[in-house]
Design a protein around this motif. Structure first.
Motif, short mmCIF file in Angstrom:
data_model
loop_
_atom_site.label_atom_id
_atom_site.label_comp_id
_atom_site.label_asym_id
_atom_site.label_seq_id
_atom_site.Cartn_x
_atom_site.Cartn_y
_atom_site.Cartn_z
N GLU A 291 -5.32 -0.51 -5.24
CA GLU A 291 -4.96 -1.63 -4.37
C GLU A 291 -3.97 -1.12 -3.32
OE1 GLU A 291 -5.17 -5.14 -7.81
OE2 GLU A 291 -3.21 -4.36 -7.16
N LEU A 292 -4.22 -1.45 -2.06
CA LEU A 292 -3.36 -1.03 -0.97
C LEU A 292 -2.77 -2.26 -0.28
CD1 LEU A 292 -2.23 1.05 1.06
CD2 LEU A 292 -4.44 1.01 2.22
N PHE A 293 -1.44 -2.32 -0.26
CA PHE A 293 -0.74 -3.44 0.36
C PHE A 293 0.09 -2.91 1.54
CE2 PHE A 293 -1.43 -4.49 -4.08
CZ PHE A 293 -2.00 -5.76 -4.00
N VAL A 294 -0.13 -3.48 2.71
CA VAL A 294 0.52 -2.97 3.93
C VAL A 294 1.63 -3.91 4.36
CG1 VAL A 294 0.10 -2.14 6.28
CG2 VAL A 294 -1.75 -2.04 4.58
N CYS A 295 2.75 -3.33 4.81
CA CYS A 295 3.84 -4.11 5.39
C CYS A 295 4.34 -3.39 6.63
CB CYS A 295 4.96 -4.34 4.37
SG CYS A 295 5.67 -2.83 3.68
N GLY A 296 5.30 -4.00 7.33
CA GLY A 296 5.77 -3.44 8.58
C GLY A 296 4.93 -3.92 9.75
N GLY A 297 5.36 -3.56 10.95
CA GLY A 297 4.67 -4.03 12.16
C GLY A 297 3.21 -3.65 12.22
N GLY A 298 2.86 -2.50 11.64
CA GLY A 298 1.47 -2.04 11.68
C GLY A 298 0.51 -2.96 10.97
N ALA A 299 1.03 -3.76 10.03
CA ALA A 299 0.17 -4.71 9.29
C ALA A 299 -0.42 -5.76 10.22
CB ALA A 299 0.98 -5.38 8.18
N LEU A 300 0.20 -5.94 11.40
CA LEU A 300 -0.26 -6.96 12.35
C LEU A 300 -1.24 -6.38 13.37
CD1 LEU A 300 3.25 -8.54 13.02
CD2 LEU A 300 1.58 -9.21 11.29
N ASN A 301 -1.46 -5.05 13.31
CA ASN A 301 -2.36 -4.39 14.26
C ASN A 301 -3.78 -4.41 13.67
OD1 ASN A 301 -3.90 -2.37 15.64
ND2 ASN A 301 -2.00 -1.41 16.36
N ILE A 302 -4.61 -5.31 14.19
CA ILE A 302 -5.94 -5.53 13.60
C ILE A 302 -6.79 -4.27 13.65
CG2 ILE A 302 -8.12 -6.83 13.88
CD1 ILE A 302 -6.30 -9.12 15.05
N GLU A 303 -6.77 -3.58 14.80
CA GLU A 303 -7.59 -2.37 14.94
C GLU A 303 -7.13 -1.29 13.96
OE1 GLU A 303 -10.66 0.06 16.70
OE2 GLU A 303 -10.28 -2.10 16.64
N PRO A 327 4.95 -9.41 5.19
CA PRO A 327 5.03 -7.99 5.55
C PRO A 327 6.08 -7.67 6.61
CG PRO A 327 2.96 -8.97 6.35
CD PRO A 327 3.59 -9.95 5.41
N LYS A 328 6.41 -8.64 7.45
CA LYS A 328 7.40 -8.39 8.51
C LYS A 328 8.80 -8.16 7.95
CE LYS A 328 9.47 -10.64 12.61
NZ LYS A 328 9.98 -9.41 13.17
N TRP A 329 9.09 -8.74 6.79
CA TRP A 329 10.48 -8.76 6.30
C TRP A 329 10.74 -7.85 5.11
CZ3 TRP A 329 13.09 -10.86 10.00
CH2 TRP A 329 12.52 -11.89 10.78
N VAL A 330 9.74 -7.08 4.67
CA VAL A 330 9.90 -6.29 3.43
C VAL A 330 11.07 -5.31 3.53
CG1 VAL A 330 8.83 -4.55 1.94
CG2 VAL A 330 7.50 -6.53 2.70
N GLU A 331 11.16 -4.58 4.65
CA GLU A 331 12.22 -3.57 4.74
C GLU A 331 13.61 -4.20 4.80
OE1 GLU A 331 11.86 0.74 5.91
OE2 GLU A 331 11.33 -0.36 7.72
N ALA A 332 13.76 -5.29 5.54
CA ALA A 332 15.07 -5.95 5.60
C ALA A 332 15.47 -6.47 4.22
CB ALA A 332 15.04 -7.08 6.62
N ILE A 333 14.50 -7.04 3.48
CA ILE A 333 14.78 -7.50 2.11
C ILE A 333 15.22 -6.31 1.24
CG2 ILE A 333 13.80 -8.55 0.02
CD1 ILE A 333 11.88 -10.11 1.87
#
Length: 369
Positions: A291-303, A327-333
């Motif tokens: 299972e691959l879970f993506v976070c960070g700004g790249g998670a919003l890049n559809i391509e 995904p946007k807030w994982v690092e700050a948390i």
């Protein structure tokens, strides 16, 4: 006073804003109470970019920016609390990552530098600050990065589930959670958004490539992609970490010298594939399914997400939203969590990830008093 409310502050390699989160750790899974992003003013952004280029070292600029970034972080906290309706007296501490301006862990005397003076944050918010999380790990022979895998393990690991947590900020890093707590790994794979953002800023004056549309309009040049992927960093064994010191616009200009015939959109597409191929190659070294879970700004890049999924057909791929964390807030948390660990006197690094000699309590406390 509540003993469970912490604030996390994060500004990453991309420098696309200061993320501030208010987190309640009273339950097994952290509860996000409020979020805020403070824009980085243009003059500060330009000053930081200059400071991040080796050869532009200047102590006065560093000192001024250290204070200015501290004030910006304090503003993010004060705006976060104003929007949440929570009084500062309720917050145990702020965990501040700071802004990395140099990361050189592999020199004979390795070091890392994050600015954003924690004394200034404490003075301007009236809240204790816990900061300087990376240097203890480096003092113990580690990379000082990535630090988020320990948090990923705590929040996202599940027995008998093979999971990869992929954070795509300016630099991309992965955490391998094989369902066995003893075998957690993590490292920086290489560029995340830093080169694709830098190129679209340069040729289109856009902050980032919305949805990857510019990259999608181009065609990847395989010769350029192969040259970019030949960078020694991709062959390095982990533990490893990197930053703008290796992957920056000056390096890219060098790489493009022989490729003057390429269309700007083709270069954008090739840079996106550099991110995707380097990430996929490292994930496949660990496992060909899971299972691959993506976070960070790249998670919003559809391509980006589509291309990555095509390279990793054995993985079910989604964002950390599926695990209950935006995904946007994982690092700050994660930096709020690192403050919690320091407050509790508990270690927060994973030697298998950073290469440090041992586990350690990370960070230092800067009292508001």
């Amino acid at each position: 006073m509540s003993q469970s409310l912490f604030i996390g502050l994060m500004s990453g390699t991309s420098m696309d804003g200061v993320d501030a989160v208010l987190v309640d750790f009273d339950t097994p899974s952290p509860k996000l109470i409020a979020t805020h992003t403070e824009a980085i003013p243009e003059h500060l952004f330009k000053g930081l970019q200059r400071l991040c280029q080796p050869g532009q070292d200047e102590v006065n600029r560093l000192g001024r920016l250290d204070r200015s970034v501290g004030s910006l972080f304090a503003k993010a906290v004060n705006n976060l609390l104003a929007s949440s309706g929570i009084d500062k007296s309720q917050v145990v501490a702020i965990g501040s990552h700071g802004q990395t301006v140099r990361h050189m862990p592999n020199l004979e005397v390795g070091f890392t530098v994050q600015i954003g003076d924690p004394n200034t944050i404490a003075a301007e918010t009236g809240i204790d600050v816990i900061a300087d999380f990376r240097r203890k790990d480096i003092a113990l022979g580690g990379q000082g990065a990535p630090l988020v895998p320990a948090f990923h393990q705590q929040i996202f690991a599940k027995a008998d589930k093979r999971r990869v947590i992929l954070n795509i900020g300016g630099i991309a890093n992965i955490t391998w959670l094989p369902g066995n707590a003893e075998a957690v790994l993590g490292f920086d794979t290489g560029p995340g958004n830093t080169l694709i953002d830098g190129w679209v800023q340069q040729v289109r004056q856009q902050a980032f490539d919305q949805d990857g549309a510019f990259a999608a309009s181009g065609k990847t040049d395989n010769a350029l992609l192969a040259q970019l992927l030949s960078h020694p960093y991709f062959m390095q064994p982990y533990p490893k970490s990197t930053g703008r010191e290796l992957f920056n616009n000056a390096w890219l200009e060098q790489q493009l010298e022989k490729f003057g015939y390429l269309d700007e959109a083709d270069i954008q597409s090739t840079l996106l594939d550099l991110t995707c191929h380097s990430i996929a190659a490292d994930i496949l070294k660990l496992s060909n399914s899971g299972e691959l879970f993506v976070c960070g700004g790249g998670a919003l890049n559809i391509e980006l997400m589509n291309r990555l999924q095509a390279l990793l057909p054995g993985f079910t791929m989604t964002t950390t939203s599926a695990l209950g964390v935006d995904p946007k807030w994982v690092e700050a948390i994660a930096f709020a969590w690192l403050a919690l660990r320091h407050h509790q006197g508990l270690p927060a690094n994973l030697p298998a990830v950073t290469g440090a000699k041992r586990e350690a309590v990370l960070g230092a406390r800067f009292p508001a008093a």
